[in-house]
Design a protein around this motif. Sequence first.
Motif, PDB file in Angstrom:
ATOM      1  N   UNK A  13      10.685  12.095  -9.957  1.00 52.32           N
ATOM      2  CA  UNK A  13       9.802  11.020  -9.508  1.00 52.32           C
ATOM      3  C   UNK A  13      10.057  10.678  -8.048  1.00 52.32           C
ATOM      4  N   UNK A  14      11.313  10.504  -7.691  1.00 55.82           N
ATOM      5  CA  UNK A  14      11.632  10.119  -6.313  1.00 55.82           C
ATOM      6  C   UNK A  14      11.257  11.218  -5.338  1.00 55.82           C
ATOM      7  N   UNK A  15      11.465  12.461  -5.731  1.00 50.17           N
ATOM      8  CA  UNK A  15      11.104  13.572  -4.870  1.00 50.17           C
ATOM      9  C   UNK A  15       9.588  13.640  -4.671  1.00 50.17           C
ATOM     10  N   UNK A  16       8.819  13.471  -5.749  1.00 53.06           N
ATOM     11  CA  UNK A  16       7.354  13.547  -5.619  1.00 53.06           C
ATOM     12  C   UNK A  16       6.797  12.365  -4.828  1.00 53.06           C
ATOM     13  N   UNK A  17       7.290  11.160  -5.054  1.00 47.62           N
ATOM     14  CA  UNK A  17       6.817  10.001  -4.293  1.00 47.62           C
ATOM     15  C   UNK A  17       7.206  10.148  -2.822  1.00 47.62           C
ATOM     16  N   UNK A  18       8.374  10.696  -2.547  1.00 45.66           N
ATOM     17  CA  UNK A  18       8.794  10.933  -1.167  1.00 45.66           C
ATOM     18  C   UNK A  18       7.883  11.909  -0.460  1.00 45.66           C
ATOM     19  N   UNK A  19       7.541  13.001  -1.130  1.00 45.56           N
ATOM     20  CA  UNK A  19       6.645  13.999  -0.541  1.00 45.56           C
ATOM     21  C   UNK A  19       5.258  13.393  -0.315  1.00 45.56           C
ATOM     22  N   UNK A  20       4.777  12.622  -1.288  1.00 45.88           N
ATOM     23  CA  UNK A  20       3.454  11.988  -1.142  1.00 45.88           C
ATOM     24  C   UNK A  20       3.444  10.996   0.017  1.00 45.88           C
ATOM     25  N   UNK A  21       4.495  10.206   0.149  1.00 48.58           N
ATOM     26  CA  UNK A  21       4.519   9.217   1.238  1.00 48.58           C
ATOM     27  C   UNK A  21       4.635   9.890   2.605  1.00 48.58           C
ATOM     28  N   UNK A  22       5.386  10.980   2.703  1.00 47.14           N
ATOM     29  CA  UNK A  22       5.463  11.710   3.976  1.00 47.14           C
ATOM     30  C   UNK A  22       4.106  12.328   4.311  1.00 47.14           C
ATOM     31  N   UNK A  23       3.440  12.885   3.302  1.00 47.06           N
ATOM     32  CA  UNK A  23       2.101  13.442   3.526  1.00 47.06           C
ATOM     33  C   UNK A  23       1.135  12.347   3.956  1.00 47.06           C
ATOM     34  N   UNK A  24       1.240  11.164   3.360  1.00 44.72           N
ATOM     35  CA  UNK A  24       0.362  10.056   3.733  1.00 44.72           C
ATOM     36  C   UNK A  24       0.605   9.618   5.176  1.00 44.72           C
ATOM     37  N   UNK A  25       1.834   9.614   5.608  1.00 47.20           N
ATOM     38  CA  UNK A  25       2.142   9.246   6.995  1.00 47.20           C
ATOM     39  C   UNK A  25       1.527  10.263   7.963  1.00 47.20           C
ATOM     40  N   UNK A  26       1.650  11.559   7.646  1.00 45.00           N
ATOM     41  CA  UNK A  26       1.045  12.573   8.518  1.00 45.00           C
ATOM     42  C   UNK A  26      -0.477  12.487   8.519  1.00 45.00           C
ATOM     43  N   UNK A  27      -1.080  12.222   7.367  1.00 46.04           N
ATOM     44  CA  UNK A  27      -2.529  12.089   7.304  1.00 46.04           C
ATOM     45  C   UNK A  27      -3.012  10.858   8.075  1.00 46.04           C
TER      46      UNK A  27
END
Length: 180
Positions: A13-27
């Motif tokens: 869960x923490x890994x997937x939320x981390x990846x999603x939040x990093x992707x959201x910052x780049x977007x």
Amino acid sequence: MAKIIDRLLLFIYSLSIGVISIAAIFLLSGMDIGLNLGYQEEYNLQIAGYVIAGVLLLISLRFFYISIRRDKSSTPSIDQRTDHGDIQISMDTIENLCLKAATKHRGVSDLKARIRVVESGLDITLRAVVDGDMSIPALTSDIQKGVHDHVEEITGIPVSSVSVYIANVTASPSFKSRVE
């Protein structure tokens, strides 16, 4: 087993939320959402997106840390292996054995014990308050021998040293007999 599964799920869960939040910052950094918003509204929406993605990233990092850290909530213990299996004796148990052995001596009160594990065995430090009616060197020598022998006999763990610190001497109560 349930604890391991919970930690695994928390890790994923923490890994997937981390990846999603990093992707959201780049977007969000190249954000063109195509709405007919003014520059200020688009800027406010972008800032809100950054804040939300940042908070999610921090939460996911915390969860990630919790999922991979070692569990230190267990009490410290001394582990021994015998022919029949493993034995774990908690440090609290050894401390209580020391206090029990030391309180057998008359005139000793307010005891505290500290146990350290060293290569040669246990290093025991006792802090005590004694009454002033007995010889302190004789009393401390008796306490050292008693604690040393008691702990070794009960636990089977070698005791390398027993140090006794006399913190204070209490005045023994004086009773005056009153004759009427």
